[in-house]
Design an enzyme around this catalytic site. Structure first.
Site, PDB file in Angstrom:
ATOM      1  N   GLY A  74       5.820   6.940  -1.036  1.00 56.16           N
ATOM      2  CA  GLY A  74       5.382   6.028  -2.093  1.00 56.16           C
ATOM      3  C   GLY A  74       6.520   5.137  -2.559  1.00 56.16           C
ATOM      4  O   GLY A  74       7.411   4.816  -1.781  1.00 56.16           O
ATOM      5  N   LEU A  75       6.487   4.786  -3.833  1.00 60.46           N
ATOM      6  CA  LEU A  75       7.495   3.907  -4.434  1.00 60.46           C
ATOM      7  C   LEU A  75       7.645   2.604  -3.659  1.00 60.46           C
ATOM      8  O   LEU A  75       8.746   2.173  -3.345  1.00 60.46           O
ATOM      9  CB  LEU A  75       8.849   4.614  -4.539  1.00 60.46           C
ATOM     10  N   CYS A  76       6.515   2.027  -3.275  1.00 62.96           N
ATOM     11  CA  CYS A  76       6.608   0.747  -2.584  1.00 62.96           C
ATOM     12  C   CYS A  76       5.582  -0.217  -3.153  1.00 62.96           C
ATOM     13  O   CYS A  76       4.901  -0.910  -2.430  1.00 62.96           O
ATOM     14  CB  CYS A  76       6.468   0.910  -1.083  1.00 62.96           C
ATOM     15  N   GLY A  77       5.450  -0.216  -4.465  1.00 67.08           N
ATOM     16  CA  GLY A  77       4.595  -1.175  -5.130  1.00 67.08           C
ATOM     17  C   GLY A  77       3.140  -1.014  -4.743  1.00 67.08           C
ATOM     18  O   GLY A  77       2.640   0.108  -4.628  1.00 67.08           O
TER      19      GLY A  77
END
Lengths: 291, 137
Positions: free
Chosen positions: A87-90
């Site tokens: 994750g952590l990709c907008g």
């Protein structure tokens, strides 16, 4: 006292977060370059293959091959949705999921049965949570997709298509437009569209080729490889897009952190000043009382 | 181009393996080996699993293990597109041997159960090919 200490602790914690997001931003930046290179490396292969296909299609009346054949009944659609493992990709994964859902809705209205496959842990988690049956799950595609991964996926798709288990195959993935711009698109992978197999029209088509063993045989060997190459490309584009999206998201996070730290520092200074002023007035007040 | 050398490119989806002038190319066609000398007529041929030899000079040859692909010959250029290619010097013999053992076992098991072992057969062929070519250096 208590107030300043609390603000200080918050500044420290935001600063830590900032360090993490900065690092992730930098790592993603480096990975974008690598995955872009990988796309570049595969370009010669793809263009050369297109050239040969273009040459071939002038020889062979291609309609016969099961991968080119359009099925009469359009009853079952295979949808492959490519998301990321991390994750952590907008909005990277959300975009894909939303796009996939709208396609599923569309196909459902057209009264078609849907077979859904998902690549990437994030998408798998979501669709399972929503109660979808997944036909296959692919999670081994990491930062550097191998041609073998694409082969595995393509082999399954082609087998199902040839056996008439599906009538159409779609891939939903993030198209890598640029480092800043990635958008989810759907791509019709099977049946192979004829104009595509024919390549660009302007290209000079030579007619004095020797084919070993025969034009038909060459075409039959080539078409599956063509599908594999297409799948490989979507995987690579998706990975490049993932890093692009992550870098944008992490950059925004870092910038926000900087802004927040600025504001908090100001509040901290104000609180400190207020405290000093108060202390002075207390001392003055005390001295006054002693007179 | 000169009539002594021909430009040759070996391309896989992952990288360009080789690019340069060679004297002769010998590739594993489906119906036997195909040899290409400079000034060969334009041709497209399907390649199987086997050994690709590039003759760089009189006494210098490059051996490359390839699996499936095709070769395209233009007037002054030979383009070899393959799904998988490895120089003889790059081959990890240990891994190839392990793959051979594994696939042999798989085939034996599949035969016992009467299952289809087409894929294992191909993998075995690939592993054997890599072992053979790794001995070329």
């Amino acid at each position: 006292m208590a107030r300043t200490r609390e603000i200080k602790r918050r500044i420290k914690s935001i600063d830590n977060t900032k360090q993490i997001t900065r690092t992730m931003e930098m790592v993603a930046g480096a990975k974008i370059r690598k995955s872009q290179e990988r796309i570049e490396n595969s370009r010669p292969y793809t263009t050369k293959m297109m050239e040969v296909l273009a040459n071939l299609s002038s020889y062979v009346k291609a309609g016969k091959h099961p991968l080119l054949e359009v099925h009469e009944k359009q009853e079952r659609v295979y949808v492959l949705s490519i998301t990321s493992n991390r994750g952590l990709c907008g909005a990277f994964n959300t975009n894909i999921i939303r796009k996939t859902e709208s396609i599923l809705e569309r196909e459902k209205q057209a009264d078609r049965e849907i077979l859904l496959s998902v690549a990437g842990q994030k998408g798998i988690n979501y669709f399972k949570y929503c109660g979808y049956e997944l036909l296959s799950e692919y999670t081994e595609i990491g930062d550097s997709p191998k041609f073998e991964d694409a082969r595995e996926i393509a082999a399954k798709i082609m087998e199902m298509y040839i056996n008439h288990e599906v009538d159409k195959v779609l891939i939903v993935f993030n198209h890598f437009k640029s480092v800043m711009d990635q958008r989810p698109i759907e791509y019709n992978i099977l049946p192979i569209e004829k104009d595509m197999a024919e390549g660009e029209k302007e290209r000079v088509i030579r007619d004095d080729y020797i084919f070993e063993p025969s034009p038909e045989k060459v075409l039959y060997e080539l078409l599956p490889t063509y599908v594999e190459t297409l799948v490989y490309r979507t995987l690579m584009e998706s990975v490049a897009s993932e890093h692009g999206a992550r870098r944008t998201a992490m950059k925004a996070a870092s910038d926000n952190a900087v802004e927040m730290i600025g504001q908090l520092t100001m509040t901290f200074n104000r609180a400190r000043q207020a405290q000093i002023t108060q202390e002075i007035s207390e001392i003055v007040g005390g001295a006054e009382a002693l007179k | 181009m000169s009539d002594k050398y021909v430009t040759c490119e070996v391309v896989t989806p992952e990288r360009v393996l080789y690019s340069g002038n060679v004297k002769m190319v010998v590739a594993p066609g489906l119906e036997g080996e195909v040899g290409i000398l400079p000034l060969h007529a334009p041709m497209v041929a399907v390649l199987g699993v086997g050994e690709l030899r590039l003759k760089l000079d009189e006494d210098k040859q490059e051996y490359i293990a390839i699996h499936k692909g095709y070769i395209q010959v233009l007037e002054d250029k030979v383009i070899i597109l393959v799904n998988f290619a490895e120089f003889a010097s790059e081959i990890d013999i240990k891994r190839a041997k392990e793959a051979k053992e594994r696939t042999t076992k798989e085939i034996a098991e599949a035969q016992k159960k009467g299952e289809d072992y087409y894929k294992a057969q191909i993998d075995l062929e690939k592993a054997e090919n890599r072992i053979r070519i790794s001995k070329r250096i």
